[in-house]
Design an enzyme around this catalytic site. Sequence first.
Site, PDB file in Angstrom:
ATOM      1  N   HIS A  34       0.881  -1.213  -0.098  1.00  0.00           N
ATOM      2  CA  HIS A  34      -0.034   0.088   0.251  1.00  0.00           C
ATOM      3  C   HIS A  34       0.898   1.231  -0.165  1.00  0.00           C
ATOM      4  CE1 HIS A  34      -3.769   2.307   0.832  1.00  0.00           C
ATOM      5  NE2 HIS A  34      -2.959   2.957   1.681  1.00  0.00           N
ATOM      6  N   HIS A  94     -10.208   3.671  -0.862  1.00  0.00           N
ATOM      7  CA  HIS A  94     -10.331   3.197   0.411  1.00  0.00           C
ATOM      8  C   HIS A  94     -11.025   2.041   0.112  1.00  0.00           C
ATOM      9  CE1 HIS A  94      -9.887   5.103   4.646  1.00  0.00           C
ATOM     10  NE2 HIS A  94      -8.668   5.021   4.103  1.00  0.00           N
TER      11      HIS A  94
END
Length: 748
Positions: A34, A94
């Site tokens: 990430h 998200h």
Amino acid sequence: MSLADSDRELVVEELGREPTPAEAALFENLWSEHCAYRSSRPLLSAFESDGEQVVVGPGDDAAVVALPSADGDDDPASGRADDETYITMGIESHNHPSYVDPFDGAATGVGGIVRDTLSMGAYPIALADSLYFGEFNREHAKYLFEGVVEGISHYGNCIGVPTVAGSVDFHEDYEGNPLVNVACIGLTNEDRLVTAEAQEPGNKLVLVGNATGRDGLGGASFASEDLSEDAETEDRPAVQVGDPYAEKLLIEANEQLIEEGLIESARDLGAAGLGGASSEMVAKGGLGAHIELERVHQREPKMNALEILLAESQERMCYEVEPENVDRVEEITERFDLGCSVIGEVTDGNYVCTFENSETRHTSDDSSGEQSEPRERETVVDVDAHFLGEGAPMNDLESEKPEQPDTDLPEVDVEAAFETVVSSPNTASKRWVYRQYDHEVGVRTSVGPGDDAAIVAVREAEQGLAISTGSAPNWTSTAPYEGARAVALENATNVAAKGATPLAAVNCLNGANPEKPDVYGGFEGIVDGLADMCETIDAPVVGGNVSLYNDSAAGPIPPTPTLALVGTKDGYDAPSLSLAPKANTDLLLVGDLGLEAGDLALGGSEYLARFDGSDRFPALPDDPAALVEAIAEIADDDSTRAVHDVSHGGLAVSLAEMVTDEAGLTVELPVTDADLAAPLFHEQPGRVLIQTESPDAVASAFENVAPVVKVGSVTDDGRLEITAEERTITADAATIRELRATIEDELA
């Protein structure tokens, strides 16, 4: 959280010792997929990110792009388009949090991308969201859909930033892993511009915003692994909780701090919390820091050093401030009722975090009043900031190039197919979504949601900023490279249909588990396809986000390259998507009608998705750049009454979307009944329908660029009639509205 054995070996070799628990957790998060892009970074050099309009490219919290000067004449001395007005562009995902908790996961996604905008010294002026869910007829997909939309609308509406554009797609392969991609546009200029690069040793590090709690711990590492079957319960602590009212105060306080020139550099606290933001800031400046973690204002008792360092509590910013300006920063934040802690300072050494444990007793046992001994201060982190941020090794992964599917066309009654495709949740009206968003707050929105592209008025530069965002999972699952090229062209066509020419783009590259060769091959395809077309249409990709490991027990997601593309035009007006109520005007199609056998392909179409068919993906136009330029030119021509792109759902859906109660269409297609499905439903992008008073002007604009075909005439009866030989499909505006109300009817 645990640091992988191979990574631990590298850390031990660099440090010459075992890492502390806080260091190990910090490396585990900042070296995650990430944050470190370990699987994707080797591919990202494919994107062209330079251009005279690019002020700040990839690598910061958001990109910065200069707008063209109002008269179209660039200032040669500046080397950029306009020294007066800049926009910022950012996008983030998200995805995992929105599966676990759709409301808070989506809401904090909005909050995060807005703070990325603030950290560049910009004021947020527009949001756009691209959302992807499982099949609409599944209850869990609808539950996630409703929660995500509610979270986005709640947060965006509360902070007063309009959501002006976006897309929604439903596909069975998102059932176990939805995608929530949010983009933000901000406004700034050269004097206000701030970056995330620390400037000077001795400057103070100031944490501003909400108090730190234990929410969001390990969020970066959570986003870097496949979702488990029990993710909704087991991973709930990794999801942050947002407070939009605190974010609104933070927006206004940041504006005051920027206006007074009090900030030297800034970074929002997102992935890996304070540890991520502060270490990345000083690393970018080739510097270090000394942070005293107990100075961080906290909302929960007995937080330890690791929790303070890695919590992803929302609505927080880390600022670099010159010592003489700290008091003024504290005054401003107090006025806005925000927490403010001077947590340390920039140094020219390592990144060091210390912690004084308030629970350790060092006082005298007697009551003689003797002064207590100083509490013990523990060094919990002492590492080189650059190694922490950039030391993660890149992954060398196997790749399998995907193949396009064979041709297997269904036999379906064309009238039934028309109703099915027009009413599909993917092509149906998204009014249920955007009516929940305040898209007019800020009084800049000239064209709002529901059109090909939004237009936001940037009065400071006398420019209209057109915004289009989205992807096409049917396209990219059929052919990743070709589909991604088509995604970029479609977004460019959308802004051109409003009379704007592409300026720049950011992307959110969503993929599944890259350790699977077929998945990684598809991901490579979307990267290369998007890069290829963006370079072709001269839209530099100035920033973006990568989200991998979007995989679950339900299987991998399709490779999904969300693109947020902006274009500019003089003024703020644009031709309508809907037909103007003017009889006897012609409707022209610019582009391929799908009549030539060599050009015809239905691959990736909603038609095939609804009826379980397959086919190769259609070829794209030969000169996309010239095509986009010509569309923008004719859209602003005085003889043009309406412009609408032809893409998802094909000609059938675009024709239906243009009809109103006051303006209908008679359309004649030069095909047999049996061949009518081809021109109605194939989805080659780069095509537009133009209602015009001057067919000659359209023909002239596209000479040697694209074919122009008259497909019909505008009437005043509010009816759509499509004829091929003796077969006619008819529907009035009211019937079309009923067909396109699929989502609203189901969720009302």
